[in-house]
Structure formats: structure tokens, C-alpha cells
Design an enzyme around this catalytic site. Structure first.
Site, mmCIF file in Angstrom:
data_model
loop_
_atom_site.group_PDB
_atom_site.id
_atom_site.type_symbol
_atom_site.label_atom_id
_atom_site.label_comp_id
_atom_site.label_asym_id
_atom_site.label_seq_id
_atom_site.Cartn_x
_atom_site.Cartn_y
_atom_site.Cartn_z
ATOM 1 N N GLU A 145 20.279 -15.444 10.015
ATOM 2 C CA GLU A 145 21.232 -16.057 9.565
ATOM 3 C C GLU A 145 21.435 -14.950 8.292
ATOM 4 O OE1 GLU A 145 23.386 -17.871 10.473
ATOM 5 O OE2 GLU A 145 22.569 -18.995 12.158
ATOM 6 N N TYR A 177 25.681 -22.634 3.524
ATOM 7 C CA TYR A 177 25.804 -22.490 5.019
ATOM 8 C C TYR A 177 24.428 -22.074 5.724
ATOM 9 C CZ TYR A 177 26.027 -20.047 9.161
ATOM 10 O OH TYR A 177 25.615 -19.449 10.578
ATOM 11 N N ASP A 180 30.609 -21.460 9.622
ATOM 12 C CA ASP A 180 30.674 -20.222 9.187
ATOM 13 C C ASP A 180 32.092 -19.602 9.756
ATOM 14 O OD1 ASP A 180 30.987 -20.166 12.094
ATOM 15 O OD2 ASP A 180 29.404 -18.431 12.417
ATOM 16 N N CYS A 226 42.865 -19.564 25.120
ATOM 17 C CA CYS A 226 42.992 -21.064 25.017
ATOM 18 C C CYS A 226 42.938 -21.623 26.670
ATOM 19 C CB CYS A 226 44.369 -21.371 24.502
ATOM 20 S SG CYS A 226 44.548 -20.641 23.017
ATOM 21 N N CYS A 232 43.823 -29.674 20.895
ATOM 22 C CA CYS A 232 43.957 -28.480 19.978
ATOM 23 C C CYS A 232 45.336 -28.543 19.361
ATOM 24 C CB CYS A 232 43.571 -27.290 20.391
ATOM 25 S SG CYS A 232 43.808 -25.858 19.160
HETATM 26 S S1 SF4 Z 1 40.321 -24.163 19.697
HETATM 27 FE FE1 SF4 Z 1 42.497 -24.231 20.167
HETATM 28 S S2 SF4 Z 1 43.190 -22.313 19.424
HETATM 29 FE FE2 SF4 Z 1 41.027 -22.097 19.705
HETATM 30 S S3 SF4 Z 1 40.679 -21.431 21.714
HETATM 31 FE FE3 SF4 Z 1 40.728 -23.421 21.859
HETATM 32 S S4 SF4 Z 1 42.822 -24.256 22.329
HETATM 33 FE FE4 SF4 Z 1 43.032 -22.081 21.398
#
Ligand code: SF4
Length: 364
Positions: A52, A135, A153, A212, A221
Site C-alpha cells: 500500500e 486510506y 483510493d 460498462c 450506475c
Molecule cells: S461503474 Fe458505471 S461507469 Fe463504471 S464501468 Fe460500471 S457501469 Fe460503467
């Protein structure tokens, strides 16, 4: 803070992420895979702490060989504590941000002396140690002892800010991002969950072109639903880095070179460099007044440019070869921080990256 997802959704988010991690999580040398963890094997906090600290501002491929070298040389924290600090600085050379190495050494000594060589297990106790910030304390307590911490992070910042479309720009937005992250964090498999989230950011939710289509959290998301993934995390516009300049003097003779031990405090503290001027906004008017010894100095055609966190440095290099070890010794005797070393041994010294660049430039 307003709850973003329902309890049922949070349950699903945790399950989806952990299931993905069990199958797809990165195999990193300091990591215990979830199947081994399930059998009761826990990571060595010393190894995780080293990783880390090294990974702050450094990529995994760059840090991994250093991590291996440190563990080979110092298998336990007590071995690190008993080493010479100079040896630790030499082994760190090239990783940058040298205050980390000084704190690493100091922290190792505190753990050896005050904790009998055993890492404290709680986030609160870890936070008291030198060089361990919020962190790192959360990461060690979560990863090694399954304390339900919230580890944030840069990778996690990116995933969470996209999931919830956090509009407050970084660094101010950190607080909100952590609050959102805390809403979903899994208290049961805390260590695996934190590593899973970091892995999702590192391998799927990447800064550019996030994947995504394979992301297990895509259905939840917000940025993805809006098609605004790359707008997050929002960041305050960076001001251009201020520029500084300076001069270094490389005095050589009979296969040796004149060097300087930098003071412990300040930038590159405890490292070794070539004697030179202060690094200032404008060049000193008469550079050769700063030369460590009178010699037939020649200005090298190439400057060295090095980017630090807070400024960009341009160095002019002056070189001279006096051809005689006694002259070098005389130059070294002029100040307590000067010394000479065989050129062949430069590799064994704690020469920071900027000075390694200077040396490579001198060698052509
Ligand atoms: S968290 Fe959202 S922006 Fe990130 S890869 Fe997944 S779907 Fe895409």
C-alpha cells in the site's frame, strides 16, 4: 446523506461485486485470493502495508519488483527495522516520493519497538503510526483483519462518483464519495469487498472508455444510464505546474564522482545528489559561483527536465573531469555533506530519479 439505493439494491450490489471478484479479481503477489481466505488464510499485514505504501502514486507493474525485493531482503517488519536506513533508501531509489521511504523505516521501527513486531489490527490504532494515513489504515484493517472499513483510493473514487454522479469536484468531493461508498460497503467480507471495488475501478471502470458492457454494476450506475461515464469523477481544473530551475555540478576524476548527502528534511530528504544550486523560479545570475570546486567546467548541451508533484524542474548540468582522486578529495573536504564515490558504485546509492536522469545524460 440521503440513501441512494434501497436495502435490497445494496444487498444485490454487494453480492454482484463479490461474485465478480471471486471469479475475476486480480491475482496480486500481496493478495490472498478469496477461496484461500474462505479457508481461513489471511494476508500478512506487513506485506500488505509495504504494497500500500509503494502503490501510492505508483502503478502495480512499477511497484511489484520493489515489493518483491523488499520482502526478499526484509522478510519481517523486524528485519526492516534492524536494517540501515541508508540501505532502505537505496532500495527505494526510483520509486519516488522519498518521504514514504523515510516514514516506512520509521514506522517499521515503531512496530518493532512498541508493538513487539506485531501490526496493530484496528484502523484507529494503525492511524497513529508514522506514514499511515486514513486510506492506508482503512486498507490494512479491512484487508488483513476484516474490520468493516471504507477504503477509498483513486479507483474507488472513480467507480463511486460514476455510480452516484457525485457532482462536487475532487478533491472536495472526496467526503461525499466516501459517504456514498460507506452506504454500500459490505461489513461481512470487508477485505474482499474493498479489493473487489479497487479491482473494478482498475480493470473495468477505467478512466477512459470504461467497459460498462461487462460491468456487474451497470444496471445501478447513474452515469452509465445517462451516458456520462467519462464526465466523472469531476475534478477542479489543475493550474499549470510552476517551473523551477537549477544547476548541478558533476565533478569527476579517476573513475570517481563528487556527491552530496541531502538533509533528512525537505524534498528528496535523505537521498544523494550531485552538488548544485537551490531550485528557484529564475536561474542564478552567476552559476559558476556555486560550483563545489574550481575546475574547467563545461555546460552539457542537454538540460534535464523532471516533473515533481508541485513543480516542474529544469536542470542545467555542468561537468568537469579533474583526472585525479586527490583533487576530488579536496573538493569533498570543503563541506560535511560532500563525499566521493566510485562511478561504478553509483547504482548502489540512494540516487533519486531526477539525479539518475542527470547521470544518464552525463554518460550520453
Ligand atoms: S461503474 Fe458505471 S461507469 Fe463504471 S464501468 Fe460500471 S457501469 Fe460503467
Amino acid at each position: 446523506m440521503v440513501k441512494i439505493w434501497s436495502d435490497a439494491q445494496i444487498k444485490t450490489l454487494r453480492a454482484q461485486l463479490l461474485d465478480w471478484y471471486d471469479r475475476m479479481g486480480r491475482a496480486l503477489p500481496w493478495r490472498v485470493r478469496p477461496e484461500d481466505r474462505a479457508k481461513g488464510q489471511m494476508p500478512d499485514p506487513y506485506a500488505v502495508w509495504l504494497s500500500e505504501i509503494m502503490l501510492q502514486q505508483t502503478t502495480v507493474p512499477h511497484a511489484a519488483p520493489y515489493w518483491e525485493k523488499f520482502l526478499r531482503e526484509f522478510p519481517k517488519v523486524t528485519d526492516l527495522a534492524q536494517a540501515d536506513r541508508e540501505q532502505v533508501m537505496v532500495m527505494w531509489a526510483g520509486l519516488g516520493y522519498y518521504a514514504r521511504a523515510r516514514n516506512l523505516y520509521k514506522c517499521g521501527q515503531v512496530i518493532a519497538d512498541d508493538y513487539g513486531g506485531v501490526f496493530p489490527q484496528s484502523e484507529a490504532e494503525l492511524l497513529r503510526l508514522p506514514g499511515i494515513g486514513p486510506y492506508t489504515a482503512a486498507a490494512i484493517a479491512g484487508i488483513c483483519f476484516d474490520e468493516p472499513t471504507v477504503v477509498v483510493d483513486g479507483n474507488v473514487e472513480r467507480v463511486i462518483s460514476r455510480m452516484a454522479c457525485v457532482d462536487v469536484p475532487l478533491p472536495k468531493g472526496k467526503k461525499e464519495i466516501k459517504a456514498v461508498a460507506a452506504q454500500i460497503a459490505d461489513p461481512k467480507r470487508s477485505g474482499d469487498y474493498s479489493q473487489a471495488l479497487m479491482d473494478l475501478g482498475a480493470t473495468v471502470c477505467t478512466p477512459r472508455s470504461p467497459k460498462c458492457h461487462i460491468c456487474v454494476w451497470a444496471d445501478f450506475c447513474t452515469a452509465h444510464k445517462r451516458g456520462e461515464e467519462e464526465r466523472y469523477p469531476k475534478k477542479l481544473k489543475k493550474k499549470p505546474l510552476p517551473k523551477r530551475c537549477g544547476v548541478v555540478f558533476v565533478l569527476r576524476g579517476a573513475g570517481h564522482v563528487l556527491l552530496r548527502q541531502r538533509p533528512d528534511e525537505g524534498l528528496l530528504g535523505g537521498m544523494v545528489d550531485f552538488p548544485g544550486t537551490e531550485w528557484t523560479n529564475s536561474p542564478p545570475d552567476s552559476m559558476l559561483n556555486y560550483a563545489p570546486h574550481s575546475a574547467d567546467w563545461a555546460r552539457a548541451p542537454q538540460q534535464v527536465v523532471h516533473v515533481f508533484t508541485h513543480f516542474e524542474l529544469t536542470l542545467d548540468i555542468y561537468t568537469a573531469d579533474v583526472g585525479d582522486l586527490d583533487v576530488l578529495k579536496m573538493a569533498a573536504s570543503k563541506a560535511d555533506d560532500l563525499f566521493i564515490e566510485a562511478e561504478a558504485k553509483l547504482k548502489t546509492l540512494a540516487l533519486p530519479s531526477v539525479m539518475q536522469k542527470v547521470w544518464r545524460s552525463v554518460l550520453g
